[in-house]
Design an enzyme around this catalytic site. Structure first.
Site, PDB file in Angstrom:
ATOM      1  N   ASN A 131       0.621  -1.197   0.056  1.00  0.00           N
ATOM      2  CA  ASN A 131       0.043   0.175  -0.071  1.00  0.00           C
ATOM      3  C   ASN A 131       0.841   1.281   0.188  1.00  0.00           C
ATOM      4  O   ASN A 131       0.414   2.385  -0.686  1.00  0.00           O
ATOM      5  CB  ASN A 131      -1.021   0.057   1.059  1.00  0.00           C
ATOM      6  CG  ASN A 131      -0.533  -0.258   2.521  1.00  0.00           C
ATOM      7  OD1 ASN A 131       0.806  -0.675   2.587  1.00  0.00           O
ATOM      8  ND2 ASN A 131      -1.452   0.148   3.616  1.00  0.00           N
ATOM      9  N   GLU A 228       4.096  -4.655  12.354  1.00  0.00           N
ATOM     10  CA  GLU A 228       3.115  -3.537  12.090  1.00  0.00           C
ATOM     11  C   GLU A 228       1.823  -4.044  11.315  1.00  0.00           C
ATOM     12  O   GLU A 228       1.873  -4.207  10.234  1.00  0.00           O
ATOM     13  CB  GLU A 228       3.870  -2.483  11.394  1.00  0.00           C
ATOM     14  CG  GLU A 228       5.253  -1.777  11.878  1.00  0.00           C
ATOM     15  CD  GLU A 228       4.858  -0.782  12.841  1.00  0.00           C
ATOM     16  OE1 GLU A 228       3.513  -0.324  13.097  1.00  0.00           O
ATOM     17  OE2 GLU A 228       5.916  -0.300  13.388  1.00  0.00           O
ATOM     18  N   LEU A 229       0.880  -3.969  12.159  1.00  0.00           N
ATOM     19  CA  LEU A 229      -0.250  -4.931  11.428  1.00  0.00           C
ATOM     20  C   LEU A 229      -1.490  -3.863  11.171  1.00  0.00           C
ATOM     21  O   LEU A 229      -1.274  -2.765  10.916  1.00  0.00           O
ATOM     22  CB  LEU A 229      -0.692  -6.005  12.256  1.00  0.00           C
ATOM     23  CG  LEU A 229       0.724  -6.794  12.705  1.00  0.00           C
ATOM     24  CD1 LEU A 229       0.129  -8.047  13.724  1.00  0.00           C
ATOM     25  CD2 LEU A 229       1.189  -7.285  11.559  1.00  0.00           C
ATOM     26  N   CYS A 262      -3.084   1.533   6.783  1.00  0.00           N
ATOM     27  CA  CYS A 262      -3.548   0.977   8.028  1.00  0.00           C
ATOM     28  C   CYS A 262      -4.051   1.769   9.044  1.00  0.00           C
ATOM     29  O   CYS A 262      -4.892   1.392   9.772  1.00  0.00           O
ATOM     30  CB  CYS A 262      -2.158   0.338   8.493  1.00  0.00           C
ATOM     31  SG  CYS A 262      -0.652   1.570   8.719  1.00  0.00           S
ATOM     32  N   GLU A 359     -11.645  -5.169   9.916  1.00  0.00           N
ATOM     33  CA  GLU A 359     -11.054  -3.971   9.342  1.00  0.00           C
ATOM     34  C   GLU A 359     -11.545  -3.766   7.982  1.00  0.00           C
ATOM     35  O   GLU A 359     -11.436  -4.850   7.125  1.00  0.00           O
ATOM     36  CB  GLU A 359      -9.182  -4.035   9.165  1.00  0.00           C
ATOM     37  CG  GLU A 359      -8.501  -2.795   8.622  1.00  0.00           C
ATOM     38  CD  GLU A 359      -7.253  -3.332   8.657  1.00  0.00           C
ATOM     39  OE1 GLU A 359      -6.806  -4.387   8.188  1.00  0.00           O
ATOM     40  OE2 GLU A 359      -6.494  -2.351   8.254  1.00  0.00           O
TER      41      GLU A 359
HETATM   42  P1  NAP Z   1      -0.512  -9.013   3.739  1.00  0.00           P
HETATM   43  O1  NAP Z   1      -1.423 -10.047   2.985  1.00  0.00           O
HETATM   44  O2  NAP Z   1      -0.356  -9.318   5.223  1.00  0.00           O
HETATM   45  O3  NAP Z   1       0.684  -8.697   2.946  1.00  0.00           O
HETATM   46  C1  NAP Z   1       1.847  -8.066   3.586  1.00  0.00           C
HETATM   47  C2  NAP Z   1       3.117  -8.701   3.198  1.00  0.00           C
HETATM   48  O4  NAP Z   1       3.299 -10.021   3.786  1.00  0.00           O
HETATM   49  C3  NAP Z   1       3.273  -9.160   1.799  1.00  0.00           C
HETATM   50  O5  NAP Z   1       4.696  -8.802   1.411  1.00  0.00           O
HETATM   51  C4  NAP Z   1       2.962 -10.612   1.618  1.00  0.00           C
HETATM   52  O6  NAP Z   1       3.365 -11.350   0.644  1.00  0.00           O
HETATM   53  C5  NAP Z   1       3.358 -11.012   2.920  1.00  0.00           C
HETATM   54  N1  NAP Z   1       3.199 -12.131   3.544  1.00  0.00           N
HETATM   55  C6  NAP Z   1       1.596 -12.328   3.770  1.00  0.00           C
HETATM   56  N2  NAP Z   1       1.680 -13.725   4.425  1.00  0.00           N
HETATM   57  C7  NAP Z   1       2.765 -14.229   4.556  1.00  0.00           C
HETATM   58  C8  NAP Z   1       3.289 -15.486   5.157  1.00  0.00           C
HETATM   59  N3  NAP Z   1       2.647 -16.295   5.821  1.00  0.00           N
HETATM   60  N4  NAP Z   1       4.665 -15.631   5.077  1.00  0.00           N
HETATM   61  C9  NAP Z   1       5.546 -14.627   4.405  1.00  0.00           C
HETATM   62  N5  NAP Z   1       4.897 -13.596   3.799  1.00  0.00           N
HETATM   63  C10 NAP Z   1       3.689 -13.296   3.904  1.00  0.00           C
HETATM   64  O7  NAP Z   1      -1.096  -7.489   3.733  1.00  0.00           O
HETATM   65  P2  NAP Z   1      -2.109  -6.817   2.884  1.00  0.00           P
HETATM   66  O8  NAP Z   1      -3.628  -7.223   3.017  1.00  0.00           O
HETATM   67  O9  NAP Z   1      -1.586  -6.764   1.435  1.00  0.00           O
HETATM   68  O10 NAP Z   1      -1.693  -5.522   3.427  1.00  0.00           O
HETATM   69  C11 NAP Z   1      -2.777  -4.867   4.261  1.00  0.00           C
HETATM   70  C12 NAP Z   1      -2.504  -4.828   5.619  1.00  0.00           C
HETATM   71  O11 NAP Z   1      -1.192  -4.586   5.905  1.00  0.00           O
HETATM   72  C13 NAP Z   1      -3.647  -4.342   6.393  1.00  0.00           C
HETATM   73  O12 NAP Z   1      -4.049  -4.915   7.290  1.00  0.00           O
HETATM   74  C14 NAP Z   1      -2.945  -3.062   6.769  1.00  0.00           C
HETATM   75  O13 NAP Z   1      -3.862  -2.462   7.684  1.00  0.00           O
HETATM   76  C15 NAP Z   1      -1.504  -3.554   7.143  1.00  0.00           C
HETATM   77  N6  NAP Z   1      -0.628  -2.420   7.256  1.00  0.00           N
HETATM   78  C16 NAP Z   1      -0.025  -1.971   8.286  1.00  0.00           C
HETATM   79  C17 NAP Z   1       0.873  -1.080   8.653  1.00  0.00           C
HETATM   80  C18 NAP Z   1       1.277  -0.608   9.605  1.00  0.00           C
HETATM   81  O14 NAP Z   1       2.363   0.410   9.775  1.00  0.00           O
HETATM   82  N7  NAP Z   1       0.669  -1.179  10.904  1.00  0.00           N
HETATM   83  C19 NAP Z   1       1.137  -0.284   7.357  1.00  0.00           C
HETATM   84  C20 NAP Z   1       0.529  -0.766   6.030  1.00  0.00           C
HETATM   85  C21 NAP Z   1      -0.280  -1.744   6.104  1.00  0.00           C
HETATM   86  P3  NAP Z   1       2.467 -11.388  -0.736  1.00  0.00           P
HETATM   87  O15 NAP Z   1       2.133 -10.153  -1.023  1.00  0.00           O
HETATM   88  O16 NAP Z   1       3.268 -12.233  -1.546  1.00  0.00           O
HETATM   89  O17 NAP Z   1       1.137 -12.499  -0.195  1.00  0.00           O
END
Ligand code: NAP
Length: 460
Positions: A131, A228-229, A262, A359
């Site tokens: 994002n 950071e979730l 997020c 969320e």
């Molecule tokens: P996501 O699916 O968790 O993906 C984030 C990263 O994690 C990607 O590089 C993804 O790879 C990787 N990933 C997912 N599962 C994994 C596993 N089991 N093993 C290794 N790597 C893994 O997150 P998203 O849905 O794309 O992004 C949005 C989320 O991020 C939202 O919940 C948002 O609130 C949160 N976020 C939090 C922050 C913060 O600072 N707190 C900032 C930005 C976003 P792939 O893409 O290859 O699946």
């Protein structure tokens, strides 16, 4: 899972990339470890030369970096330009300040002398979301490279070109091979990286599900991690709020990056006294947004990042309505190519509704009316998440009091000016643990070593 760059504006595949082989991955880890052995001995000034050059390159090529991001994940071009500039600022900020953040601290024990010194841990594995394809990388690279660590990074599957561009940026700036390595790898290979003894720490930004998996693996290996979730931040409008100030922030806070942030404002908790006016004006502002190609400046509503994200959001809205919520605006896919969704407002979300806790990672407003400040605080705290939130009131002292009562890692009063190079960023509860950026962020992956010196007689 593959690395595919697809234009969210029209759904066209731009490029796809193969995963590394395990042999290539091992080679990358070996290069990182070997680089660490020299990088850790460089002075802050030597590291700063490279980070400053990378910052300057970002600032000199804002448009190239921004266009790639807009093409790959659909961020509106103005927002993308802002992100590129801010990423440059972050790199520059740590180039300038890392040394003072990590300076030896002197303690004053009863006997002898003591100090805390900081040294880097080694190779860090970072898993990052799509994002903010550059900002998220700058947030770890700026502080951690300056601290003397080296990074191997798994970026999200939908932004491989941005991931490659950021690695090239650092190499172009003069970073030695192995200081920052982009890894196009699978989840299994990600586990392999976490298990590898050369890797000393793990930082993830992403969903709760990813956090659980990666943190568990890091825990099994007894490796330090930061998470950071997600978030479901409250936007608390008190009865004395200045709506002329709050409303533009409400629109920005929910709609920046089409709501895929997020710490976006997600739950609007509004006191009865101002709820009708707030809702009417908010609805009018959301209705006025103009969907279109995010590459064009006049567009005010871009696409979501992927079709999966769009379909998931539509299903969430559907479940919310089936669960008894009122759909006041939107709720549909926009009839045009690409992954566009109407700005949406849900009200009357009862505690049993899935929308009460989940969320919404897109342009969906959840609006709650409450009778009092206490009820607003209780509702804000009735969340599994604890990332950030905001309070709106003409009485700033009251706003700060309310902010203190909300259980999150960050609170904002009369603004949601989320991030700054020097301010720590992070949450509690299911929003994760640890901090990125700031004095706290740079300390996460350093050994804070106590040294006590002086000839002290042994106890008898
Ligand atoms: P996501 O699916 O968790 O993906 C984030 C990263 O994690 C990607 O590089 C993804 O790879 C990787 N990933 C997912 N599962 C994994 C596993 N089991 N093993 C290794 N790597 C893994 O997150 P998203 O849905 O794309 O992004 C949005 C989320 O991020 C939202 O919940 C948002 O609130 C949160 N976020 C939090 C922050 C913060 O600072 N707190 C900032 C930005 C976003 P792939 O893409 O290859 O699946």
């Amino acid at each position: 899972m593959t690395y595919q760059s697809i234009n969210p504006n029209d759904g066209k595949l731009l490029k796809s990339f193969e995963h590394l082989s395990n042999a290539q991955l091992d080679k990358a880890l070996a290069a990182a470890e070997s680089c660490f052995q020299t990088w850790k001995h460089k002075s802050f000034a030597e590291r700063a030369v490279i980070l400053n050059r990378a910052a300057a390159l970002l600032h000199a090529h804002v448009d190239d970096f921004a266009r790639l991001e807009t093409l790959e994940m659909g961020k509106r071009i103005d927002e993308a330009r802002g992100e590129v500039k801010f990423s440059g600022d972050i790199l520059g900020y740590y180039a300038q300040h890392a040394e003072s953040f990590l300076a030896t601290a002197h303690l004053h024990p009863k006997h002898g002398k003591a100090h805390m010194e900081s040294s880097p841990l080694g190779v860090l594995f970072c898993v990052e979301p799509w994002n903010f394809p550059y900002y998220q990388l700058a947030r770890v690279a700026g502080p951690q490279l300056m601290a003397g660590n080296v990074l191997v990074v798994k970026h999200a599957g939908c932004v491989p070109q941005c991931a490659i561009a950021f690695e090239k940026l650092l190499l172009d700036a003069g970073a030695p091979v192995g200081a920052y390595t982009n890894l196009l790898i699978s989840y299994e290979q990600s586990d392999r990286v976490i298990d590898d003894p050369r890797v000393k720490g793990v930082a993830l930004t992403g969903s709760v599900a990813a956090g659980r998996s990666v943190a568990a693996r890091a825990g099994q290996n007894l490796k330090k991690s930061t998470m950071e979730l997600g978030g479901s931040d409250a936007f608390i409008v008190l009865d004395d709020a200045d709506l002329d100030l709050a409303l533009p922030w409400a629109v920005w806070g929910r709609m920046f990056n089409v709501g895929q942030t997020c710490c976006a404002a997600k739950r609007f908790i509004v006191l009865d006294a101002v709820a009708d006016e707030f809702l009417a004006r908010f609805k009018t502002a959301l209705e006025a947004l103009l969907p279109g190609d995010p590459m064009i400046e006049a567009t005010t509503l871009g696409p979501l990042s992927t079709e999966t994200a769009l379909l998931q959001l539509l299903a969430q809205v559907d479940a919310a309505v089936k669960g008894g919520a009122q759909l006041l605006l939107g709720g549909e896919r926009i009839a045009r190519p690409g992954w566009f969704m109407q700005p949406t407002i849900l009200t009357d979300i009862a505690p049993g509704n899935p929308a009460f806790r989940d969320e919404f990672f897109g342009p969906v407003v959840s609006l709650f009316r409450v009778k009092s400040e206490d009820e607003a605080v209780a509702l804000a705290n009735d969340s599994d998440f604890g990332l950030a939130g905001s309070v709106w009131t003409r009485d700033e002292a009251r706003g700060r009091r309310v902010a203190s009562r909300v259980d999150t890692g960050m609170m904002f009063v009369n603004n949601i000016d989320w991030t700054d190079a020097e301010l720590p960023f992070g949450g509690i509860k299911h929003s994760g643990y640890g901090r990125e950026l700031g004095r706290m962020g740079i300390q996460e992956f350093v050994n804070k070593k106590l040294v006590r010196s002086g000839a002290i007689a042994a106890p008898v």
